[in-house]
Scaffold this active site. Structure first.
Site, short mmCIF file in Angstrom:
data_model
loop_
_atom_site.label_atom_id
_atom_site.label_comp_id
_atom_site.label_asym_id
_atom_site.label_seq_id
_atom_site.Cartn_x
_atom_site.Cartn_y
_atom_site.Cartn_z
N ARG A 2 0.81 -1.27 -0.11
CA ARG A 2 0.01 0.02 -0.04
C ARG A 2 0.86 1.20 0.15
O ARG A 2 2.00 1.31 0.57
CB ARG A 2 -0.94 -0.20 1.04
CG ARG A 2 -1.98 -1.18 1.37
CD ARG A 2 -2.77 -0.82 2.25
NE ARG A 2 -2.33 -0.33 3.62
CZ ARG A 2 -2.01 -1.11 4.62
NH1 ARG A 2 -2.08 -2.43 4.25
NH2 ARG A 2 -1.59 -0.66 5.69
N ASP A 29 3.39 -19.32 12.86
CA ASP A 29 3.76 -18.09 11.80
C ASP A 29 4.51 -18.84 10.69
O ASP A 29 4.18 -18.96 9.63
CB ASP A 29 4.06 -16.96 12.35
CG ASP A 29 3.23 -15.94 12.75
OD1 ASP A 29 1.87 -16.51 12.59
OD2 ASP A 29 3.36 -14.94 13.51
N GLY A 53 -6.78 -12.98 14.61
CA GLY A 53 -6.07 -14.15 15.56
C GLY A 53 -4.84 -13.80 15.22
O GLY A 53 -4.11 -13.07 14.37
N HIS A 54 -3.93 -14.38 15.90
CA HIS A 54 -2.51 -14.47 15.63
C HIS A 54 -1.88 -15.93 16.24
O HIS A 54 -2.55 -16.87 16.55
CB HIS A 54 -1.56 -13.21 16.93
CG HIS A 54 -1.79 -12.11 16.18
ND1 HIS A 54 -0.98 -11.56 15.00
CD2 HIS A 54 -2.12 -10.91 16.43
CE1 HIS A 54 -1.04 -10.38 14.75
NE2 HIS A 54 -1.71 -9.86 15.60
N ASP A 55 -0.47 -15.89 16.00
CA ASP A 55 0.09 -17.14 16.11
C ASP A 55 -0.12 -17.84 17.08
O ASP A 55 -0.78 -19.13 17.47
CB ASP A 55 1.73 -16.85 16.14
CG ASP A 55 2.56 -17.99 16.61
OD1 ASP A 55 2.38 -18.57 17.71
OD2 ASP A 55 3.27 -18.46 15.64
N ARG A 73 -13.40 -9.70 -3.26
CA ARG A 73 -14.12 -8.41 -3.32
C ARG A 73 -13.47 -7.25 -4.12
O ARG A 73 -13.86 -6.40 -4.64
CB ARG A 73 -14.32 -7.81 -1.93
CG ARG A 73 -15.57 -8.59 -0.91
CD ARG A 73 -16.12 -7.83 -0.05
NE ARG A 73 -14.88 -7.50 1.14
CZ ARG A 73 -14.71 -8.56 2.15
NH1 ARG A 73 -15.34 -9.74 2.09
NH2 ARG A 73 -13.81 -8.30 2.96
#
Length: 353
Positions: A38, A156, A126-128, A93
């Site tokens: 980005r 991860d 969520g995360h690891d 999308r």
């Protein structure tokens, strides 16, 4: 670019953690990876340079704008594979989902998520730590009193990044044979469950207790544990096999005849106390000098800053400064550390022609 994957063209939609690690690994081994990020995006940890971004060019592109989306679609149309780590449905999308590239039937579409493309948690954050929590892995790691996060290596990078890499390479090989690409749904929670295959099998066979620090590989066994030394450092002991245990005991200056039978878990507390008492009499580096390079299966527990200076790591050039080199080593097409640069839109188009 050179390497085993030279000639492979991959578009990476910039993301966090496991997504850039996968792209880094592929670039380390010669793939040409173009990272789309980005405009004005800043690193989540405020880093000026993230090691995980090495080895590939990047293009700032607003894929939410019609012009940016068109350019991204054009680049993906010409690629062998795509890596993305958005929540399920986001790429669709944007008009950049797997079904949006009919003119590139060989495209391998790599999707990296925590929970997968389907299931009750698919759209949840969520995360690891949360991903490994539902697999049984987190429950099994740490002291008896509570689970401990194993950094973010298990989820991860092991179950996420490397499973995505393996799945994509398998799909790329299949596409070369059949002309048909496919979607690689790499869910971290799936990968951790798969990594737990041996432990889950041991549990099913009744040889793994459902408790931490009560088993062979979780710090429960005194011959597979870490011990404090006189200097405050630690020595890692992994003398599982009887011959390695005998060598460890001999080099520690202990007598096997004076120790209880290690095969009986009831004796583990006494054995642990005896080893701890002996190892605490000398520094970590003293023990390393006495034990490394032998069959005692022991090693100093090094800090992150110490690891690049270890003689074995230096001899194998495991690090370039503090940065790990590509792994594994390939004899004819070794990976390499490569620079990257920011491209203009025109340069990106030319690169992919």
């Amino acid at each position: 670019m050179s390497g085993a994957l030279s000639g492979l063209r991959i578009v990476e939609i910039a993301g966090l953690g496991p997504t850039p690690f996968s792209a880094m690994w592929l670039a380390d081994h010669g793939a040409r990876v173009l990272r789309i990020t980005r405009p004005g995006a800043r690193h989540i940890f405020g880093l000026e340079r993230d090691v995980l971004d090495r080895g590939r060019d990047w293009l700032e592109l607003d894929v939410k704008s019609p012009a940016g989306r068109d350019l991204a679609r054009d680049l993906i149309q010409r690629a062998d594979a795509l890596i993305e780590g958005m929540r399920p449905g986001v790429m669709e999308r944007l008009g950049l989902g797997p079904q949006d590239f009919p003119d590139n039937p060989r495209l391998v579409y790599g999707r990296m998520t925590g929970w997968g493309q389907g299931g009750p948690l698919a759209h949840s954050a969520g995360h690891d730590l949360t991903y490994i929590a539902i697999t049984g892995a987190l429950h099994a790691i740490g002291p008896a009193t509570h689970p401990v996060p194993p950094l973010n290596l298990v989820g991860d990078f092991a179950a996420g990044s490397m499973y995505l890499v393996a799945g994509m390479l398998a799909a790329i090989l299949a596409a070369r044979e059949t002309g048909q690409g496919q979607v690689v749904d790499a869910a971290i929670s799936d990968g951790v469950a798969h990594l737990m295959a041996m432990i889950s099998g041991m549990r099913a066979a009744g040889i793994w207790q459902d408790a931490r620090q009560a088993n062979l590989l979780d710090g429960g066994a005194p011959y597979y544990a870490c011990y404090p030394c006189a200097c405050g450092g630690f020595l890692a002991v992994a003398a599982i096999e009887p011959q390695f245990w005998a060598e460890l005991i001999r080099r520690l200056g202990l007598s096997a005849a004076d120790l209880p039978d290690r095969a009986d878990p009831a004796n583990w507390p006494v054995l642990r106390a005896r080893l701890a008492e002996r190892i605490a009499t000398r520094s970590r580096d003293d023990w390393a000098a006495a034990l490394e390079g032998t069959d005692a299966c022991a090693a100093p527990v090094l800090a992150i800053d110490e690891a690049p200076r270890h003689p074995h790591n230096r001899a194998r050039a495991v690090f370039s400064g503090s940065e790990p080199r590509p792994a594994p080593l390939l004899s004819h097409t070794p990976g390499r550390l490569g620079p990257g640069r920011q491209l203009s839109e025109e340069e990106a188009r030319d690169l992919w022609r």
